[in-house]
Every structure is written in C-alpha cells, then in structure tokens.
Scaffold this motif. Sequence first.
Motif, PDB file in Angstrom:
ATOM      1  N   TYR A  61       0.817  -1.216   0.000  1.00 47.00           N
ATOM      2  CA  TYR A  61       0.000   0.000   0.000  1.00 47.00           C
ATOM      3  C   TYR A  61       0.850   1.265   0.000  1.00 47.00           C
ATOM      4  N   ALA A  62       2.005   1.220   0.684  1.00 46.98           N
ATOM      5  CA  ALA A  62       2.770   2.447   0.924  1.00 46.98           C
ATOM      6  C   ALA A  62       3.918   2.679  -0.045  1.00 46.98           C
ATOM      7  N   ALA A  63       4.363   1.664  -0.771  1.00 47.41           N
ATOM      8  CA  ALA A  63       5.553   1.798  -1.614  1.00 47.41           C
ATOM      9  C   ALA A  63       5.373   2.652  -2.876  1.00 47.41           C
ATOM     10  N   PRO A  64       4.188   2.688  -3.517  1.00 46.92           N
ATOM     11  CA  PRO A  64       4.066   3.424  -4.783  1.00 46.92           C
ATOM     12  C   PRO A  64       4.560   4.866  -4.780  1.00 46.92           C
ATOM     13  N   PRO A  65       4.257   5.705  -3.750  1.00 44.08           N
ATOM     14  CA  PRO A  65       4.775   7.082  -3.814  1.00 44.08           C
ATOM     15  C   PRO A  65       6.295   7.155  -3.861  1.00 44.08           C
ATOM     16  N   MET A 120      -2.165   2.700   7.821  1.00 43.01           N
ATOM     17  CA  MET A 120      -2.580   1.294   7.817  1.00 43.01           C
ATOM     18  C   MET A 120      -2.624   0.696   9.217  1.00 43.01           C
ATOM     19  N   VAL A 121      -2.248   1.467  10.228  1.00 43.55           N
ATOM     20  CA  VAL A 121      -2.094   0.928  11.584  1.00 43.55           C
ATOM     21  C   VAL A 121      -3.386   0.290  12.101  1.00 43.55           C
ATOM     22  N   VAL A 122      -4.490   1.021  11.984  1.00 45.08           N
ATOM     23  CA  VAL A 122      -5.761   0.519  12.512  1.00 45.08           C
ATOM     24  C   VAL A 122      -6.244  -0.670  11.685  1.00 45.08           C
ATOM     25  N   ILE A 123      -6.131  -0.565  10.369  1.00 43.66           N
ATOM     26  CA  ILE A 123      -6.588  -1.650   9.502  1.00 43.66           C
ATOM     27  C   ILE A 123      -5.770  -2.913   9.748  1.00 43.66           C
ATOM     28  N   ALA A 124      -4.448  -2.745   9.897  1.00 41.00           N
ATOM     29  CA  ALA A 124      -3.588  -3.903  10.120  1.00 41.00           C
ATOM     30  C   ALA A 124      -3.881  -4.579  11.448  1.00 41.00           C
ATOM     31  N   SER A 125      -4.407  -3.833  12.412  1.00 37.19           N
ATOM     32  CA  SER A 125      -4.722  -4.429  13.716  1.00 37.19           C
ATOM     33  C   SER A 125      -5.830  -5.468  13.612  1.00 37.19           C
ATOM     34  N   MET A 126      -6.594  -5.432  12.521  1.00 40.79           N
ATOM     35  CA  MET A 126      -7.674  -6.405  12.334  1.00 40.79           C
ATOM     36  C   MET A 126      -7.149  -7.812  12.121  1.00 40.79           C
ATOM     37  N   ILE A 127      -5.881  -7.940  11.728  1.00 38.60           N
ATOM     38  CA  ILE A 127      -5.312  -9.278  11.554  1.00 38.60           C
ATOM     39  C   ILE A 127      -4.201  -9.530  12.579  1.00 38.60           C
ATOM     40  N   GLY A 128      -4.271  -8.830  13.690  1.00 43.61           N
ATOM     41  CA  GLY A 128      -3.386  -9.135  14.804  1.00 43.61           C
ATOM     42  C   GLY A 128      -2.080  -8.396  14.842  1.00 43.61           C
TER      43      GLY A 128
END
Length: 289
Positions: free
Chosen positions: A167-171, A228-236
Amino acid sequence: MTIDLFPDLRAPLARMTNDAVDALVTQYGALFETISTAILSVLLVVEHGLRAVPPVVLIAAVGAIAFYASRKPFFSVAAALGMWLIGALGMWDQAMQTLAIILVAVAISVVIGMPLGIAAASSAAVRRILMPLLDLMQTIPSFVYLIPAAMLFGLGKVPAILATVVYAAPPLIRLTDLGIREVDYAVVEASRAFGATRWQILSGVQIPLSLPAIMQGINQTTMLALSMVVIASMIGARGVGETVLLGLQRNDSGMGLVGGLTIVVLAVVIDRITQAYGQRLQRHRKAGA
C-alpha cells in the motif's frame, strides 16, 4: 420470459482464486515461511530494541533528530513534547510496537521501491510496465491488501507489514523515478564526459541530486504506512491500532480517542521531521546549483 442479464462470474472467480492460493501455499509454502521468519526476526529485534530503551533517552533522541533535520530548537522541543505526550497518555508501549512495524515496513519499501524507481527512470519500457501497476496498487482499497497477505502468511504482524508495504511503496517509486529524471541532463553528460561509469553517475550524481524528491517519497510512504495501523490491527498487528479497534468494538469513546490521538501525534512528529530534512536537502541543492 426472463432474460438473464448477468452471467454467474462470482462462483468461478472465487473457485479460481481459492485454487490459486492453495497451489501457492502447497508449492511455495516453505518460501513463504522463510520470508515470514526473516521479517518477523527483524521486527522483533527492532521492537525489543525500542521497548528496551528508557523513554527519556528515546524522547531526547527524537528531539535531537528533529533538531538535526530542521536546525530549529523550538521544533526539536515540540517533537520531544509530542513523544512525552504519548507516554503521558499511557500508550508508550503500544506506540513502540507501532513504530517498529512502521520502521520495518518503510525499510522494506525503500529496499524495494528505490531500485524500482531507478529502473523506471532508466528504462522507458520498465516505466510503461510499472506505472499501471502502481496505479492499481494506489486505487485498490487498503483493506483489500490484507486478504491475500493473510491467506499466504496467516495472521499477525508479518502479513500486516507486507500489506503495508504494498500500500505504501508506490509514492516512493514514483518520486524516485521523478527525481532522477529531473536531474539536469547537462550534469549527467558532464560526468559521462569525465569518464564516469553508469554506476558512478547514478551513485555520485543522480541519486544525490534527487535526494529531496526521494525524501518526499519516503515521507509519503511513512504516512501511508501509519494510516494502515488501525486496519492492520484487524489481523493481529497489535500496537496503537489495536487500542483504536478495541475502542470501536466496545463503543468506548475514551479508549478510541486516546488511541487516535496517539496516532496523530506519531504522524505529526514523523511527518514534520522527514519534511524538514527534505526541505533542508532542497535548500542545499539550490545553494550548490
């Protein structure tokens, strides 16, 4: 008579996807396990290191880094106070977990993104292939990245890091490409006339002159990784995102506010430091022109 306007694409697509994932896991499961172990080992070293450092030392280090980047005493004190506020909110340990994930994700993004950006700047064919892929990576909702990452690497911090990298590499890739292409052609030709090799031109001329653009790319990559911190927390993935997620699940506005404020402070401190350093590089570049 009813005309069936929509053919059934859902079932075949789902079946093909599941078969492809199963085949990848069956054939390359050992490779995925090796990658996961390597990333997790690095992450644990970074995370344990950050959590082992006394908070006062880390706060002072952030202030020193802020001063080095900006040469502004007030900004240095403000950055240190921001880190102090995270501790005062009782979120220091969670913030260190999140910071470790961000640092590892950004490091992987730099290792992957800079060579791809350089390749795109050096080859029109590579650029034509990369740009549509980058458009796709930036268009797909961030939550979608978690699905294949979780399928291939399970739950936990490793798939969260890999989804964050995608998600973050393109820029960073785009701005590295742009920065190198904007280097004055006359400077490159002069280096070539003095007998510099292609590698010497790249490492001694193009990359140093494009550092402001590259730093801007790193800044954008870091901000996207933090988003992505909050979204990534959904998978632990744990960390600050987990606090926000728990606040939402329990309808606890106070917990959600504390977690959200911690993310904001981290984002502001990191953003201002990287931007200040990029602006400093830009001023040096203009002064040397």
